[in-house]
Write an enzyme that holds these catalytic residues in place. Structure first.
Site, PDB file in Angstrom:
ATOM      1  N   GLY A 178       0.783  -1.239   0.000  1.00  0.00           N
ATOM      2  CA  GLY A 178       0.000   0.000   0.000  1.00  0.00           C
ATOM      3  C   GLY A 178       0.811   1.283   0.000  1.00  0.00           C
ATOM      4  N   THR A 179       2.059   1.237  -0.507  1.00  0.00           N
ATOM      5  CA  THR A 179       2.805   2.500  -0.602  1.00  0.00           C
ATOM      6  C   THR A 179       2.119   3.437  -1.606  1.00  0.00           C
ATOM      7  OG1 THR A 179       4.303   1.564  -2.246  1.00  0.00           O
ATOM      8  CG2 THR A 179       5.044   1.509   0.029  1.00  0.00           C
ATOM      9  N   MET A 220      -3.843  -7.042  -7.756  1.00  0.00           N
ATOM     10  CA  MET A 220      -3.293  -8.097  -8.601  1.00  0.00           C
ATOM     11  C   MET A 220      -4.330  -9.038  -9.201  1.00  0.00           C
ATOM     12  SD  MET A 220      -0.336  -7.001  -8.490  1.00  0.00           S
ATOM     13  CE  MET A 220       0.949  -6.205  -7.510  1.00  0.00           C
ATOM     14  N   LEU A 254     -10.517  -7.514 -12.829  1.00  0.00           N
ATOM     15  CA  LEU A 254     -11.800  -6.995 -12.347  1.00  0.00           C
ATOM     16  C   LEU A 254     -12.781  -6.890 -13.488  1.00  0.00           C
ATOM     17  CD1 LEU A 254     -11.261  -3.696 -10.346  1.00  0.00           C
ATOM     18  CD2 LEU A 254     -12.478  -5.720  -9.546  1.00  0.00           C
ATOM     19  N   ASN A 298      -5.183   2.435 -13.402  1.00  0.00           N
ATOM     20  CA  ASN A 298      -4.168   1.511 -12.881  1.00  0.00           C
ATOM     21  C   ASN A 298      -2.793   2.090 -13.158  1.00  0.00           C
ATOM     22  OD1 ASN A 298      -3.104  -0.979 -11.847  1.00  0.00           O
ATOM     23  ND2 ASN A 298      -2.686  -1.619 -13.957  1.00  0.00           N
ATOM     24  N   HIS A 351       1.054   0.697 -13.942  1.00  0.00           N
ATOM     25  CA  HIS A 351       1.829  -0.506 -14.260  1.00  0.00           C
ATOM     26  C   HIS A 351       3.308  -0.130 -14.289  1.00  0.00           C
ATOM     27  CE1 HIS A 351       2.662  -4.472 -15.807  1.00  0.00           C
ATOM     28  NE2 HIS A 351       3.452  -3.912 -16.712  1.00  0.00           N
TER      29      HIS A 351
HETATM   30  C1  GAR Z   1       3.409  -0.938  -7.486  1.00  0.00           C
HETATM   31  O1  GAR Z   1       4.743  -0.678  -7.624  1.00  0.00           O
HETATM   32  C2  GAR Z   1       2.785  -1.146  -8.862  1.00  0.00           C
HETATM   33  O2  GAR Z   1       3.581  -0.702  -9.889  1.00  0.00           O
HETATM   34  C3  GAR Z   1       2.656  -2.605  -8.981  1.00  0.00           C
HETATM   35  O3  GAR Z   1       2.495  -3.085  -7.684  1.00  0.00           O
HETATM   36  C4  GAR Z   1       3.181  -2.238  -6.772  1.00  0.00           C
HETATM   37  C5  GAR Z   1       2.342  -2.098  -5.541  1.00  0.00           C
HETATM   38  O4  GAR Z   1       3.058  -1.596  -4.475  1.00  0.00           O
HETATM   39  N1  GAR Z   1       1.530  -2.882  -9.820  1.00  0.00           N
HETATM   40  C6  GAR Z   1       1.519  -3.818 -10.769  1.00  0.00           C
HETATM   41  O5  GAR Z   1       2.447  -4.546 -10.972  1.00  0.00           O
HETATM   42  C7  GAR Z   1       0.222  -3.889 -11.552  1.00  0.00           C
HETATM   43  N2  GAR Z   1       0.363  -4.769 -12.686  1.00  0.00           N
HETATM   44  P1  GAR Z   1       2.317  -1.091  -3.167  1.00  0.00           P
HETATM   45  O6  GAR Z   1       1.441  -2.217  -2.637  1.00  0.00           O
HETATM   46  O7  GAR Z   1       3.406  -0.779  -2.203  1.00  0.00           O
HETATM   47  O8  GAR Z   1       1.513   0.118  -3.538  1.00  0.00           O
END
Ligand code: GAR
Length: 206
Positions: A13-14, A91, A94, A106, A108
């Site tokens: 959740g950053t 992940m 939806l 979103n 990516h």
């Molecule tokens: C983020 O860095 C985002 O780019 C990636 O998940 C991370 C979540 O970090 N998203 C994907 O790969 C989507 N295909 P977080 O939980 O610390 O926000």
């Protein structure tokens, strides 16, 4: 216009924290009104608690199929009447109900259409970029349709891939770029400046 934002996540959740902080600082004219996690142990739920944001976990394994899983998420989200749904490391695939068409974003961690699609998330993306020998990676913010990483692109930003990068060091630079551009895209939405023209997103002048 101040917008109501729902955030969907699966991990630490950053990205959620960045959106919360940008709402607090005024960089985003909006408020996070609810958070849904697809994992019960997602630290993003604790972050939501810390900011007194209504939240819940909706797990795929508790639902018979993907449609019922999606519906359970929308059943929690809908009463909060969000203007925008922000995917923040969410992940799962939806279903996009008609009412949220063009209202789900979103981020990516690569330059779509490269290094994206099913199974391409988080560290898998950075590992693939390095293994391929790409010299550039980056960040893509896009609208969400019913397919993985497929909807209209709102913003992209590049990040250099260095010869001594590991997936972790590359992820760090990519995520710093995410923190910079995702709030900008959300703020453009809040200002009503994102206009969909087929799959082209036009950014209207101020
Ligand atoms: C983020 O860095 C985002 O780019 C990636 O998940 C991370 C979540 O970090 N998203 C994907 O790969 C989507 N295909 P977080 O939980 O610390 O926000």
């Amino acid at each position: 216009m101040s917008i109501k934002i729902a955030v969907l996540l699966s991990g630490s959740g950053t990205t959620l924290q960045n959106i919360i902080d940008c709402c607090a600082s005024g960089a985003i004219d909006g408020e996070v009104v609810c958070v849904v996690a697809s994992r019960a142990d997602a630290y993003g739920l604790t972050r939501a608690d810390n900011s007194n944001i209504p939240n819940t976990a909706v797990l795929r394994k508790d639902h018979d199929n993907a449609d019922i899983f999606s519906q359970a998420i929308w059943d929690f989200v809908n009463p909060h009447e969000p203007d925008l749904i922000v995917l923040a490391g969410f992940m799962s695939l939806l279903n996009v109900p008609e009412r949220y068409d063009g209202r789900i974003m979103n981020v990516h961690p690569a330059l779509i259409p490269a290094f994206c699609g099913k199974g391409m998330y988080g560290h898998h993306v950075h590992e693939a970029v390095i293994a391929y020998g790409a010299k550039l990676s980056g960040v893509t913010v896009h609208f969400v349709d019913g397919e993985y990483d497929n909807g209209p692109i709102i913003m992209q930003s590049t990040v250099e891939v260095k010869e001594d990068d590991t997936p972790e060091t590359l992820a760090e630079r990519v995520q710093a770029e995410e923190r910079a551009i995702y709030p900008k895209a959300v703020q453009l939405f809040a200002e009503g400046r994102l206009k969909l023209d087929g799959r082209i997103v036009r950014i209207l002048p101020e």
